[in-house]
Design a protein around this motif. Structure first.
Motif, PDB file in Angstrom:
ATOM      1  N   GLY A  34       0.773  -1.235   0.000  1.00  0.00           N
ATOM      2  CA  GLY A  34       0.000   0.000   0.000  1.00  0.00           C
ATOM      3  C   GLY A  34       0.802   1.281   0.000  1.00  0.00           C
ATOM      4  O   GLY A  34       0.253   2.351   0.266  1.00  0.00           O
ATOM      5  N   GLY A  35       2.094   1.209  -0.302  1.00  0.00           N
ATOM      6  CA  GLY A  35       2.921   2.412  -0.378  1.00  0.00           C
ATOM      7  C   GLY A  35       4.243   2.090  -1.039  1.00  0.00           C
ATOM      8  O   GLY A  35       4.569   0.920  -1.273  1.00  0.00           O
ATOM      9  N   PRO A  36       5.053   3.107  -1.339  1.00  0.00           N
ATOM     10  CA  PRO A  36       6.364   2.857  -1.936  1.00  0.00           C
ATOM     11  C   PRO A  36       7.231   1.992  -1.022  1.00  0.00           C
ATOM     12  O   PRO A  36       7.231   2.182   0.199  1.00  0.00           O
ATOM     13  CB  PRO A  36       6.960   4.264  -2.078  1.00  0.00           C
ATOM     14  CG  PRO A  36       5.796   5.186  -2.036  1.00  0.00           C
ATOM     15  CD  PRO A  36       4.788   4.547  -1.148  1.00  0.00           C
ATOM     16  N   ILE A  37       7.923   1.031  -1.610  1.00  0.00           N
ATOM     17  CA  ILE A  37       8.847   0.175  -0.863  1.00  0.00           C
ATOM     18  C   ILE A  37      10.226   0.344  -1.493  1.00  0.00           C
ATOM     19  O   ILE A  37      10.453  -0.057  -2.633  1.00  0.00           O
ATOM     20  CB  ILE A  37       8.406  -1.297  -0.892  1.00  0.00           C
ATOM     21  CG1 ILE A  37       7.043  -1.451  -0.197  1.00  0.00           C
ATOM     22  CG2 ILE A  37       9.462  -2.188  -0.216  1.00  0.00           C
ATOM     23  CD1 ILE A  37       6.444  -2.848  -0.293  1.00  0.00           C
ATOM     24  N   VAL A  38      11.128   0.994  -0.763  1.00  0.00           N
ATOM     25  CA  VAL A  38      12.494   1.228  -1.226  1.00  0.00           C
ATOM     26  C   VAL A  38      13.354   0.093  -0.671  1.00  0.00           C
ATOM     27  O   VAL A  38      13.662   0.071   0.527  1.00  0.00           O
ATOM     28  CB  VAL A  38      13.012   2.599  -0.766  1.00  0.00           C
ATOM     29  CG1 VAL A  38      14.431   2.834  -1.286  1.00  0.00           C
ATOM     30  CG2 VAL A  38      12.082   3.721  -1.234  1.00  0.00           C
ATOM     31  N   THR A  39      13.736  -0.846  -1.507  1.00  0.00           N
ATOM     32  CA  THR A  39      14.386  -2.065  -1.026  1.00  0.00           C
ATOM     33  C   THR A  39      15.877  -1.889  -0.749  1.00  0.00           C
ATOM     34  O   THR A  39      16.453  -2.670  -0.001  1.00  0.00           O
ATOM     35  CB  THR A  39      14.228  -3.194  -2.055  1.00  0.00           C
ATOM     36  OG1 THR A  39      14.959  -2.849  -3.245  1.00  0.00           O
ATOM     37  CG2 THR A  39      12.773  -3.431  -2.398  1.00  0.00           C
ATOM     38  N   VAL A  40      16.517  -0.884  -1.376  1.00  0.00           N
ATOM     39  CA  VAL A  40      17.977  -0.714  -1.319  1.00  0.00           C
ATOM     40  C   VAL A  40      18.672  -1.970  -1.854  1.00  0.00           C
ATOM     41  O   VAL A  40      19.746  -2.351  -1.395  1.00  0.00           O
ATOM     42  CB  VAL A  40      18.456  -0.361   0.103  1.00  0.00           C
ATOM     43  CG1 VAL A  40      19.883   0.196   0.070  1.00  0.00           C
ATOM     44  CG2 VAL A  40      17.549   0.688   0.750  1.00  0.00           C
ATOM     45  N   ASN A  41      18.045  -2.619  -2.798  1.00  0.00           N
ATOM     46  CA  ASN A  41      18.581  -3.796  -3.481  1.00  0.00           C
ATOM     47  C   ASN A  41      18.618  -3.461  -4.962  1.00  0.00           C
ATOM     48  O   ASN A  41      17.569  -3.367  -5.609  1.00  0.00           O
ATOM     49  CB  ASN A  41      17.695  -5.011  -3.210  1.00  0.00           C
ATOM     50  CG  ASN A  41      18.130  -6.238  -3.998  1.00  0.00           C
ATOM     51  OD1 ASN A  41      19.194  -6.255  -4.617  1.00  0.00           O
ATOM     52  ND2 ASN A  41      17.305  -7.266  -3.983  1.00  0.00           N
ATOM     53  N   ASP A  42      19.811  -3.253  -5.516  1.00  0.00           N
ATOM     54  CA  ASP A  42      19.930  -2.790  -6.894  1.00  0.00           C
ATOM     55  C   ASP A  42      19.311  -3.751  -7.901  1.00  0.00           C
ATOM     56  O   ASP A  42      18.906  -3.331  -8.993  1.00  0.00           O
ATOM     57  CB  ASP A  42      21.403  -2.558  -7.243  1.00  0.00           C
ATOM     58  CG  ASP A  42      21.972  -1.325  -6.540  1.00  0.00           C
ATOM     59  OD1 ASP A  42      21.170  -0.482  -6.091  1.00  0.00           O
ATOM     60  OD2 ASP A  42      23.207  -1.216  -6.438  1.00  0.00           O
ATOM     61  N   THR A  43      19.232  -5.033  -7.578  1.00  0.00           N
ATOM     62  CA  THR A  43      18.639  -5.994  -8.510  1.00  0.00           C
ATOM     63  C   THR A  43      17.115  -5.967  -8.471  1.00  0.00           C
ATOM     64  O   THR A  43      16.464  -6.500  -9.370  1.00  0.00           O
ATOM     65  CB  THR A  43      19.129  -7.424  -8.209  1.00  0.00           C
ATOM     66  OG1 THR A  43      18.687  -7.805  -6.901  1.00  0.00           O
ATOM     67  CG2 THR A  43      20.652  -7.496  -8.285  1.00  0.00           C
ATOM     68  N   GLN A  44      16.539  -5.351  -7.447  1.00  0.00           N
ATOM     69  CA  GLN A  44      15.084  -5.217  -7.318  1.00  0.00           C
ATOM     70  C   GLN A  44      14.813  -3.958  -6.493  1.00  0.00           C
ATOM     71  O   GLN A  44      14.451  -4.031  -5.332  1.00  0.00           O
ATOM     72  CB  GLN A  44      14.494  -6.453  -6.629  1.00  0.00           C
ATOM     73  CG  GLN A  44      12.979  -6.512  -6.635  1.00  0.00           C
ATOM     74  CD  GLN A  44      12.434  -7.717  -5.871  1.00  0.00           C
ATOM     75  OE1 GLN A  44      13.197  -8.443  -5.224  1.00  0.00           O
ATOM     76  NE2 GLN A  44      11.138  -7.925  -5.948  1.00  0.00           N
ATOM     77  N   PRO A  45      14.970  -2.785  -7.105  1.00  0.00           N
ATOM     78  CA  PRO A  45      14.948  -1.523  -6.345  1.00  0.00           C
ATOM     79  C   PRO A  45      13.638  -1.217  -5.637  1.00  0.00           C
ATOM     80  O   PRO A  45      13.642  -0.511  -4.630  1.00  0.00           O
ATOM     81  CB  PRO A  45      15.245  -0.472  -7.417  1.00  0.00           C
ATOM     82  CG  PRO A  45      15.867  -1.227  -8.550  1.00  0.00           C
ATOM     83  CD  PRO A  45      15.246  -2.583  -8.526  1.00  0.00           C
ATOM     84  N   SER A  46      12.518  -1.738  -6.152  1.00  0.00           N
ATOM     85  CA  SER A  46      11.235  -1.446  -5.533  1.00  0.00           C
ATOM     86  C   SER A  46      10.356  -2.686  -5.595  1.00  0.00           C
ATOM     87  O   SER A  46      10.670  -3.660  -6.286  1.00  0.00           O
ATOM     88  CB  SER A  46      10.537  -0.280  -6.237  1.00  0.00           C
ATOM     89  OG  SER A  46      10.280  -0.603  -7.597  1.00  0.00           O
ATOM     90  N   ALA A  47       9.270  -2.643  -4.850  1.00  0.00           N
ATOM     91  CA  ALA A  47       8.346  -3.767  -4.810  1.00  0.00           C
ATOM     92  C   ALA A  47       6.977  -3.255  -4.384  1.00  0.00           C
ATOM     93  O   ALA A  47       6.838  -2.141  -3.874  1.00  0.00           O
ATOM     94  CB  ALA A  47       8.836  -4.850  -3.847  1.00  0.00           C
ATOM     95  N   GLU A  48       5.967  -4.088  -4.595  1.00  0.00           N
ATOM     96  CA  GLU A  48       4.613  -3.739  -4.166  1.00  0.00           C
ATOM     97  C   GLU A  48       4.275  -4.287  -2.793  1.00  0.00           C
ATOM     98  O   GLU A  48       3.397  -3.753  -2.111  1.00  0.00           O
ATOM     99  CB  GLU A  48       3.590  -4.290  -5.167  1.00  0.00           C
ATOM    100  CG  GLU A  48       3.648  -3.639  -6.536  1.00  0.00           C
ATOM    101  CD  GLU A  48       2.609  -4.212  -7.481  1.00  0.00           C
ATOM    102  OE1 GLU A  48       2.400  -3.585  -8.532  1.00  0.00           O
ATOM    103  OE2 GLU A  48       2.035  -5.272  -7.178  1.00  0.00           O
ATOM    104  N   ALA A  49       4.964  -5.356  -2.375  1.00  0.00           N
ATOM    105  CA  ALA A  49       4.632  -5.984  -1.094  1.00  0.00           C
ATOM    106  C   ALA A  49       5.840  -6.715  -0.534  1.00  0.00           C
ATOM    107  O   ALA A  49       6.749  -7.127  -1.267  1.00  0.00           O
ATOM    108  CB  ALA A  49       3.471  -6.962  -1.261  1.00  0.00           C
ATOM    109  N   VAL A  50       5.834  -6.859   0.784  1.00  0.00           N
ATOM    110  CA  VAL A  50       6.890  -7.579   1.502  1.00  0.00           C
ATOM    111  C   VAL A  50       6.225  -8.532   2.481  1.00  0.00           C
ATOM    112  O   VAL A  50       5.339  -8.132   3.244  1.00  0.00           O
ATOM    113  CB  VAL A  50       7.823  -6.610   2.259  1.00  0.00           C
ATOM    114  CG1 VAL A  50       8.839  -7.389   3.089  1.00  0.00           C
ATOM    115  CG2 VAL A  50       8.519  -5.664   1.295  1.00  0.00           C
ATOM    116  N   ALA A  51       6.651  -9.797   2.461  1.00  0.00           N
ATOM    117  CA  ALA A  51       6.137 -10.800   3.390  1.00  0.00           C
ATOM    118  C   ALA A  51       7.184 -11.100   4.447  1.00  0.00           C
ATOM    119  O   ALA A  51       8.376 -11.240   4.139  1.00  0.00           O
ATOM    120  CB  ALA A  51       5.763 -12.081   2.645  1.00  0.00           C
ATOM    121  N   VAL A  52       6.720 -11.192   5.706  1.00  0.00           N
ATOM    122  CA  VAL A  52       7.608 -11.407   6.847  1.00  0.00           C
ATOM    123  C   VAL A  52       7.132 -12.623   7.637  1.00  0.00           C
ATOM    124  O   VAL A  52       5.933 -12.783   7.887  1.00  0.00           O
ATOM    125  CB  VAL A  52       7.624 -10.161   7.755  1.00  0.00           C
ATOM    126  CG1 VAL A  52       8.398 -10.437   9.034  1.00  0.00           C
ATOM    127  CG2 VAL A  52       8.197  -8.966   7.014  1.00  0.00           C
TER     128      VAL A  52
END
Length: 612
Positions: A34-52
């Motif tokens: 539901g918002g910008p996700i800045v991953t700080v991972n150059d191979t995948q700089p952004s994402a729509e969701a994160v599972a924990v």
């Protein structure tokens, strides 16, 4: 292409986006979206969701794919509502053990973090603190933290006479914002045993009255340390842990999930170990013991000196100081200060804390004992001393990834940058100076040319070097947004840009506070980016630092701090409902309120804790 083939292709693409987590079938504890996700991972700089799950990140990618793989009946769905998710911030350099002390003493900071723009204002602050905190008599002292002579209208340090006007009965102690100088009254000088016949210690200065040997009340470097050891009251374990908790609360408020104590005493180490045993630590705390104080203490050969945490605590190595403070004009330079401090000749260039052979011996000892080494070097002469010592130690020992850290490196020269890189020294820089003391450096400390190149992140970037940035709390509040803003903008208090060629892009500033800071601490495999397999150390910001105007980064707010998937600090929704918004001064008022709440909690614990 048939519908079946298209569906299979979409499933494959979703699986590839999820990376290794696609093989896992267990539901997640939580899914963030539901918002910008800045991953700080150059191979995948952004994402729509994160599972924990279980405190770790198990999925990063498109929301539909994350939901399909990790949604379960008990999975919590957390809507960011447009706010931004980043990796938790990692402290490149600070002194968490001292932040709690700062929280319970008088706030002697200048604006914008305090109100002390003159010695008269400082005296008023100390008197009001005494009236509000009568328990100071139980400890036999009055203490303030954070005065800055460069920001005082008087243009000088407070003297013993100024502080005698606050109290002639009790010792009055006010620590300089740099934490490298100390102003005390006559009662404190007597208690510390400092008089006209007291010689200056190696690596320190007892400032004197004009034309006299009589101390004026200002103590520099090792003279300050020696005095504090005699002046500070003995605190029991419960009291020390209460102070630690107050400091931790401030770190969490600014989004830190890993904190550093960059010069721990033996007592500090015992306090941290006990706090970890009691489950007090909500974040990870990595400590670097004062190398000269700790010596060969067995604790450095025990299980706490490790790359993994026990109860949120570990000893990362040891710390050395090679010089002092540029804003306090005690840093060791190769060229004279632009304007010499009062009582010094025109050619004054600061001074070393230790001799070259002593510095080399300490570096060699740390390397030989396999202890990661942090070295405080502000002046370029101190940096030269570090380079020579590391070069000598490397020549005597087998090659190894030791990652010694240069702390501050304020006056790093271009020729030194190349040697730092070749020797494998990690630079932890302090670009916050551009805001707090940039004008002072330009006009009084270094002059225009040298001041423009303090904390030269641009030179490091040109050479493809990683670096971290820091606040050096309690020198400044552990305010991550101000660290980020200073690294990106380099704007001084007067609104001028200091060294525009050293400004960096926001994503670089973020890396310096997350992934690269994790590398500095040998933790890049578990922290610093939002990647599958890493710890769910996260922070929620009010907006996206990559897209807001660069000049407004300092105004971003930490809304929530998450450690191993669990919220450890959250902005109080009652305060949001109060309509702070853009009200002038509201942010400062909330910051003061947070410090006051931490103070009350600490004082409650201190009052009920007998000295042990």
């Amino acid at each position: 292409m048939t519908i079946a083939r298209m569906s299979a292709r979409r499933a494959l693409l979703a699986a590839l986006a999820l990376g290794p987590a696609v093989a896992l079938a267990q539901p997640a504890d939580a899914i963030w979206f539901g918002g910008p996700i800045v991953t700080v991972n150059d191979t995948q700089p952004s994402a729509e969701a994160v599972a924990v799950r279980g405190g770790k990140i198990v999925g990063v990618g498109p929301r539909a794919g994350i939901e399909r793989r990790f949604r379960g009946p008990k999975t919590e769905h957390i809507d960011l509502k447009g706010r931004t998710l980043l990796p938790g911030f990692i402290d490149g350099h600070g002194h968490m053990s001292m932040v709690g002390l700062q929280a319970v003493t008088a706030n002697a900071l200048p604006p914008p973090d305090g109100r002390n723009d003159s010695i008269e204002a400082l005296q008023k602050t100390l008197r009001e603190w005494m009236a509000a905190n009568p328990w100071h008599r139980d400890y036999g002292m009055v203490m303030g933290f954070g005065y800055d002579d460069s920001q005082l209208k008087d243009g000088r340090h407070p003297t013993r006479d100024d502080l005698d006007a606050v109290s002639s009965e009790l010792p009055v102690i006010v620590v300089h914002q740099s934490s490298h100088l100390l102003a005390v009254n006559s009662a404190a000088l007597r208690k510390a045993g400092i008089g006209a016949d007291t010689p200056d210690p190696q690596g320190g200065v007892i400032q004197r009255r004009p034309g006299s040997r009589e101390p004026n009340g200002v103590l520099e470097e090792t003279a300050m340390v020696a005095a504090l050891l005699k002046l500070m009251p003995a605190l029991g374990e419960k009291q020390r842990i209460a102070l630690l908790e107050a400091g931790q609360q401030l770190y969490l408020r600014f989004g830190h999930t890993t904190a550093q104590d960059g010069r721990s005493t033996p007592v500090d180490l015992k306090t941290f170990a006990e706090a970890s045993r009691r489950g007090v630590l909500k974040l990870d705390l990595v400590s670097y013991a004062d190398a000269l104080m700790i010596g060969d203490d067995p604790v450095l050969r025990g299980p706490l000196h490790a790359r993994t945490y026990s109860g949120g605590f570990r000893i990362g190595g040891v710390k050395l100081n090679f010089d002092g403070s540029p804003q306090g004009k005690t840093a060791w330079l190769t060229q004279p200060y632009f304007k010499a401090p009062a009582g010094q000749a025109a050619g004054y260039a600061g001074y070393a804390t230790m001799k070259d052979d002593e510095a080399a011996a300490q570096v060699l000892k740390a390397f030989r004992s396999d202890r990661q080494l942090l070295v405080h070097t502000n002046g370029d002469a101190a940096i030269d001393q570090l380079l020579k010592a590391v070069e000598s130690a490397n020549a005597q020992l087998p090659k190894k990834d030791r990652r010694p850290v240069m702390i501050h490196g304020q006056t790093l020269r271009p020729d030194q940058v190349d040697r730092v890189k070749s020797l494998g020294i990690f630079p932890a820089l302090f670009p916050m100076h551009t805001y707090y003391w940039g004008d002072w450096h330009r006009d009084s400390v270094l002059g225009a040319e040298r001041a423009a190149n303090i904390s030269p992140t641009g030179w490091l970037g040109q050479r493809g070097m990683m670096f971290s940035t820091h606040h050096d709390a309690p020198v400044a509040l552990p305010d991550t947004m101000r660290v980020m803003s200073a690294t990106v903008n380099r704007t001084t208090r007067s609104g001028q840009v200091l060294g525009p060629e050293h400004r960096v892009e926001p994503i670089v500033a973020i890396k310096a506070m997350t992934l690269w800071a994790a590398y500095q601490h040998f933790e890049e495999k578990t922290k610093g980016s939002i990647e599958v397999g890493k710890l769910a150390d996260l922070v929620v910001l009010s907006d996206n630092p990559l897209t807001v105007p660069r000049e407004s980064i300092a105004d971003l707010k930490v809304m929530e701090t998450i450690k191993r998937g669990r919220t450890v600090w959250r902005q109080d929704p009652m305060r949001q409902a109060a309509g702070c918004g853009e009200t002038p001064g509201c942010g400062e008022a909330l910051a003061a309120l947070d410090r006051r709440l931490a103070l009350y909690a600490s004082l409650a614990a201190l009052r009920g804790a007998p000295t042990q």
